[in-house]
Design a protein around this motif. Structure first.
Motif, PDB file in Angstrom:
ATOM      1  N   GLN A  30       0.827  -1.196   0.000  1.00  0.00           N
ATOM      2  CA  GLN A  30       0.000   0.000   0.000  1.00  0.00           C
ATOM      3  C   GLN A  30       0.865   1.251   0.000  1.00  0.00           C
ATOM      4  O   GLN A  30       1.984   1.254   0.509  1.00  0.00           O
ATOM      5  CB  GLN A  30      -0.918   0.003   1.222  1.00  0.00           C
ATOM      6  N   THR A  31       0.323   2.305  -0.582  1.00  0.00           N
ATOM      7  CA  THR A  31       0.997   3.595  -0.578  1.00  0.00           C
ATOM      8  C   THR A  31       0.447   4.435   0.561  1.00  0.00           C
ATOM      9  O   THR A  31      -0.769   4.561   0.716  1.00  0.00           O
ATOM     10  CB  THR A  31       0.769   4.332  -1.909  1.00  0.00           C
ATOM     11  N   GLU A  32       1.338   4.993   1.356  1.00  0.00           N
ATOM     12  CA  GLU A  32       0.939   5.872   2.444  1.00  0.00           C
ATOM     13  C   GLU A  32       1.421   7.284   2.142  1.00  0.00           C
ATOM     14  O   GLU A  32       2.612   7.501   1.903  1.00  0.00           O
ATOM     15  CB  GLU A  32       1.535   5.384   3.773  1.00  0.00           C
ATOM     16  N   CYS A  33       0.493   8.235   2.138  1.00  0.00           N
ATOM     17  CA  CYS A  33       0.836   9.629   1.864  1.00  0.00           C
ATOM     18  C   CYS A  33       0.567  10.475   3.105  1.00  0.00           C
ATOM     19  O   CYS A  33      -0.446  10.277   3.789  1.00  0.00           O
ATOM     20  CB  CYS A  33       0.031  10.163   0.687  1.00  0.00           C
ATOM     21  N   GLU A  34       1.468  11.392   3.378  1.00  0.00           N
ATOM     22  CA  GLU A  34       1.314  12.255   4.543  1.00  0.00           C
ATOM     23  C   GLU A  34       1.842  13.645   4.229  1.00  0.00           C
ATOM     24  O   GLU A  34       2.705  13.814   3.354  1.00  0.00           O
ATOM     25  CB  GLU A  34       2.051  11.670   5.747  1.00  0.00           C
ATOM     26  N   PRO A  35       1.322  14.656   4.934  1.00  0.00           N
ATOM     27  CA  PRO A  35       1.794  16.026   4.694  1.00  0.00           C
ATOM     28  C   PRO A  35       3.270  16.164   5.054  1.00  0.00           C
ATOM     29  O   PRO A  35       3.770  15.524   5.984  1.00  0.00           O
ATOM     30  CB  PRO A  35       0.918  16.866   5.629  1.00  0.00           C
ATOM     31  N   VAL A  36       3.971  17.004   4.310  1.00  0.00           N
ATOM     32  CA  VAL A  36       5.387  17.222   4.584  1.00  0.00           C
ATOM     33  C   VAL A  36       5.806  18.563   3.994  1.00  0.00           C
ATOM     34  O   VAL A  36       5.236  19.019   2.996  1.00  0.00           O
ATOM     35  CB  VAL A  36       6.249  16.082   3.978  1.00  0.00           C
ATOM     36  N   PRO A  54      13.643  20.347  -6.824  1.00  0.00           N
ATOM     37  CA  PRO A  54      12.220  20.498  -7.156  1.00  0.00           C
ATOM     38  C   PRO A  54      11.801  21.961  -7.181  1.00  0.00           C
ATOM     39  O   PRO A  54      12.217  22.751  -6.335  1.00  0.00           O
ATOM     40  CB  PRO A  54      11.524  19.735  -6.025  1.00  0.00           C
ATOM     41  N   ASN A  55      10.966  22.309  -8.154  1.00  0.00           N
ATOM     42  CA  ASN A  55      10.503  23.690  -8.266  1.00  0.00           C
ATOM     43  C   ASN A  55       9.003  23.813  -8.017  1.00  0.00           C
ATOM     44  O   ASN A  55       8.394  24.819  -8.357  1.00  0.00           O
ATOM     45  CB  ASN A  55      10.853  24.263  -9.641  1.00  0.00           C
ATOM     46  N   ILE A  56       8.410  22.775  -7.427  1.00  0.00           N
ATOM     47  CA  ILE A  56       6.991  22.817  -7.083  1.00  0.00           C
ATOM     48  C   ILE A  56       6.835  23.083  -5.587  1.00  0.00           C
ATOM     49  O   ILE A  56       7.804  22.995  -4.823  1.00  0.00           O
ATOM     50  CB  ILE A  56       6.283  21.491  -7.438  1.00  0.00           C
ATOM     51  N   ASP A  57       5.625  23.387  -5.190  1.00  0.00           N
ATOM     52  CA  ASP A  57       5.321  23.574  -3.777  1.00  0.00           C
ATOM     53  C   ASP A  57       4.999  22.198  -3.182  1.00  0.00           C
ATOM     54  O   ASP A  57       3.862  21.738  -3.217  1.00  0.00           O
ATOM     55  CB  ASP A  57       4.140  24.534  -3.619  1.00  0.00           C
ATOM     56  N   ILE A  58       6.022  21.535  -2.655  1.00  0.00           N
ATOM     57  CA  ILE A  58       5.834  20.184  -2.110  1.00  0.00           C
ATOM     58  C   ILE A  58       4.973  20.246  -0.859  1.00  0.00           C
ATOM     59  O   ILE A  58       5.222  21.040   0.045  1.00  0.00           O
ATOM     60  CB  ILE A  58       7.193  19.534  -1.798  1.00  0.00           C
ATOM     61  N   GLY A  59       3.952  19.374  -0.826  1.00  0.00           N
ATOM     62  CA  GLY A  59       3.062  19.368   0.325  1.00  0.00           C
ATOM     63  C   GLY A  59       2.810  17.995   0.913  1.00  0.00           C
ATOM     64  O   GLY A  59       2.209  17.869   1.979  1.00  0.00           O
ATOM     65  N   ARG A  60       3.277  16.945   0.225  1.00  0.00           N
ATOM     66  CA  ARG A  60       3.066  15.591   0.742  1.00  0.00           C
ATOM     67  C   ARG A  60       4.133  14.658   0.194  1.00  0.00           C
ATOM     68  O   ARG A  60       4.744  14.920  -0.845  1.00  0.00           O
ATOM     69  CB  ARG A  60       1.672  15.068   0.369  1.00  0.00           C
ATOM     70  N   VAL A  61       4.349  13.587   0.931  1.00  0.00           N
ATOM     71  CA  VAL A  61       5.268  12.544   0.484  1.00  0.00           C
ATOM     72  C   VAL A  61       4.522  11.219   0.534  1.00  0.00           C
ATOM     73  O   VAL A  61       3.827  10.916   1.506  1.00  0.00           O
ATOM     74  CB  VAL A  61       6.546  12.501   1.352  1.00  0.00           C
ATOM     75  N   CYS A  62       4.623  10.448  -0.533  1.00  0.00           N
ATOM     76  CA  CYS A  62       3.977   9.142  -0.618  1.00  0.00           C
ATOM     77  C   CYS A  62       5.049   8.061  -0.548  1.00  0.00           C
ATOM     78  O   CYS A  62       6.042   8.118  -1.285  1.00  0.00           O
ATOM     79  CB  CYS A  62       3.177   9.020  -1.912  1.00  0.00           C
ATOM     80  N   SER A  63       4.844   7.087   0.343  1.00  0.00           N
ATOM     81  CA  SER A  63       5.865   6.074   0.609  1.00  0.00           C
ATOM     82  C   SER A  63       5.293   4.672   0.435  1.00  0.00           C
ATOM     83  O   SER A  63       4.107   4.432   0.674  1.00  0.00           O
ATOM     84  CB  SER A  63       6.403   6.222   2.039  1.00  0.00           C
ATOM     85  N   PHE A  64       6.154   3.758   0.033  1.00  0.00           N
ATOM     86  CA  PHE A  64       5.780   2.348  -0.061  1.00  0.00           C
ATOM     87  C   PHE A  64       7.043   1.501  -0.076  1.00  0.00           C
ATOM     88  O   PHE A  64       8.152   2.001  -0.276  1.00  0.00           O
ATOM     89  CB  PHE A  64       4.922   2.073  -1.302  1.00  0.00           C
ATOM     90  N   ARG A  65       6.862   0.208   0.160  1.00  0.00           N
ATOM     91  CA  ARG A  65       7.960  -0.757   0.122  1.00  0.00           C
ATOM     92  C   ARG A  65       7.719  -1.743  -1.013  1.00  0.00           C
ATOM     93  O   ARG A  65       6.582  -1.952  -1.437  1.00  0.00           O
ATOM     94  CB  ARG A  65       8.060  -1.529   1.448  1.00  0.00           C
ATOM     95  N   GLY A  66       8.794  -2.361  -1.485  1.00  0.00           N
ATOM     96  CA  GLY A  66       8.644  -3.345  -2.542  1.00  0.00           C
ATOM     97  C   GLY A  66       9.816  -4.295  -2.580  1.00  0.00           C
ATOM     98  O   GLY A  66      10.811  -4.119  -1.870  1.00  0.00           O
ATOM     99  N   GLN A  67       9.681  -5.304  -3.404  1.00  0.00           N
ATOM    100  CA  GLN A  67      10.770  -6.246  -3.636  1.00  0.00           C
ATOM    101  C   GLN A  67      10.690  -6.740  -5.072  1.00  0.00           C
ATOM    102  O   GLN A  67       9.617  -6.768  -5.676  1.00  0.00           O
ATOM    103  CB  GLN A  67      10.709  -7.413  -2.653  1.00  0.00           C
ATOM    104  N   VAL A  68      11.838  -7.114  -5.616  1.00  0.00           N
ATOM    105  CA  VAL A  68      11.891  -7.507  -7.015  1.00  0.00           C
ATOM    106  C   VAL A  68      13.030  -8.500  -7.191  1.00  0.00           C
ATOM    107  O   VAL A  68      14.027  -8.456  -6.463  1.00  0.00           O
ATOM    108  CB  VAL A  68      12.082  -6.250  -7.907  1.00  0.00           C
ATOM    109  N   SER A  69      12.864  -9.417  -8.137  1.00  0.00           N
ATOM    110  CA  SER A  69      13.894 -10.404  -8.446  1.00  0.00           C
ATOM    111  C   SER A  69      14.412 -10.191  -9.857  1.00  0.00           C
ATOM    112  O   SER A  69      13.765  -9.547 -10.690  1.00  0.00           O
ATOM    113  CB  SER A  69      13.341 -11.828  -8.296  1.00  0.00           C
ATOM    114  N   MET A  70      15.552 -10.748 -10.134  1.00  0.00           N
ATOM    115  CA  MET A  70      16.260 -10.538 -11.393  1.00  0.00           C
ATOM    116  C   MET A  70      15.347 -10.759 -12.600  1.00  0.00           C
ATOM    117  O   MET A  70      14.673 -11.784 -12.710  1.00  0.00           O
ATOM    118  CB  MET A  70      17.462 -11.480 -11.465  1.00  0.00           C
TER     119      MET A  70
END
Length: 233
Positions: A30-36, A54-70
């Motif tokens: 899942q993606t979790e977004c929070e103000p920042v 970055p040249n935008i007005d940053i207001g949130r950060v969205c975070s997630f975890r993942g895994q991948v194989s070759m």
């Protein structure tokens, strides 16, 4: 005849495995977004000319975890318009790592990236390419001790938000007007004002292969965390 059938079964089996390896892996994180508030310097000035902050007005950060194989393609929708991908990347060996991609669709898959031309340096090694040999020393006998000049487990990258803006930058690059410079005609649009932001990939676990002296290591599996900085909704 039996030998032929056996050979055919082996060939079909290998082909099936290759097809599976090239397919996108399912994403259950899942993606979790929070103000920042923006953690990056304000763009502008000579100090920023190389970093493309970055040249935008940053207001949130969205975070997630993942895994991948070759050989796998990793895809993760961030918003309705943005998708994060890791696309198999070949440096010394086929599919020995991944390229970081931001795009706008789950189709293609991830063939259009909004990252490279806004993520310096624009020549040579770049943090968006993740390869196994980056994490080994020059002789491939131990961990990287500084003898290999390569990005390590934290990879920052920039991106724009749509294909149209990226194509405008690409056209400028092809005409030697990107990055912006004094050589460009005064009438050229100020492409440095195209909205852009930043993401960070942090590798949390890495399984390397081909750890043979004087050869090049590859990545067999990787776990990671991603942060994508976005404007206020």
């Amino acid at each position: 005849m039996k030998l032929f059938r056996g050979f055919l079964i082996v060939v079909l089996g290998i082909a099936a495995l290759s097809l599976i390896a090239c397919q996108s892996i399912p994403n259950t994180e899942q993606t979790e977004c929070e103000p920042v508030k923006s953690p990056f310097p304000t763009p502008g000035g000579e100090a920023d000319a190389f970093q493309f902050n970055p040249n935008i007005d940053i207001g949130r950060v969205c975070s997630f975890r993942g895994q991948v194989s070759m050989g796998e393609i990793y895809q993760h929708p961030i918003t309705e318009e943005l998708v994060f991908c890791l696309v198999p990347y070949t440096s010394w060996h086929e599919n020995d790592g991944w390229e970081i991609v931001i795009t706008d669709t789950l189709e293609n898959p991830c063939s259009d990236s909004f990252v490279p031309l806004v993520t310096p340096p624009f020549h040579g090694m770049n943090a968006i390419d993740i390869a196994g040999w980056h994490f080994r020393n020059e002789g491939n006998t131990a961990k990287n001790d500084g003898s290999v000049n390569a990005p390590q487990k934290e990879r920052e990258f920039n991106f724009v938000f749509n294909q149209e803006d990226y194509e405008a930058i690409s056209n400028a690059y092809n005409s030697s007007c990107w990055p912006p410079s004094a050589e460009c005609a005064p009438g050229d649009p100020d492409l440095s004002q195209i909205p852009r932001s930043r993401g960070v990939v942090t590798i949390t676990n890495l399984t390397l292969g081909n750890l043979i002296p004087n050869e090049k290591a590859w990545i067999e599996a990787m776990e990671f965390e991603v942060k994508i900085y976005l404007p206020v909704e």
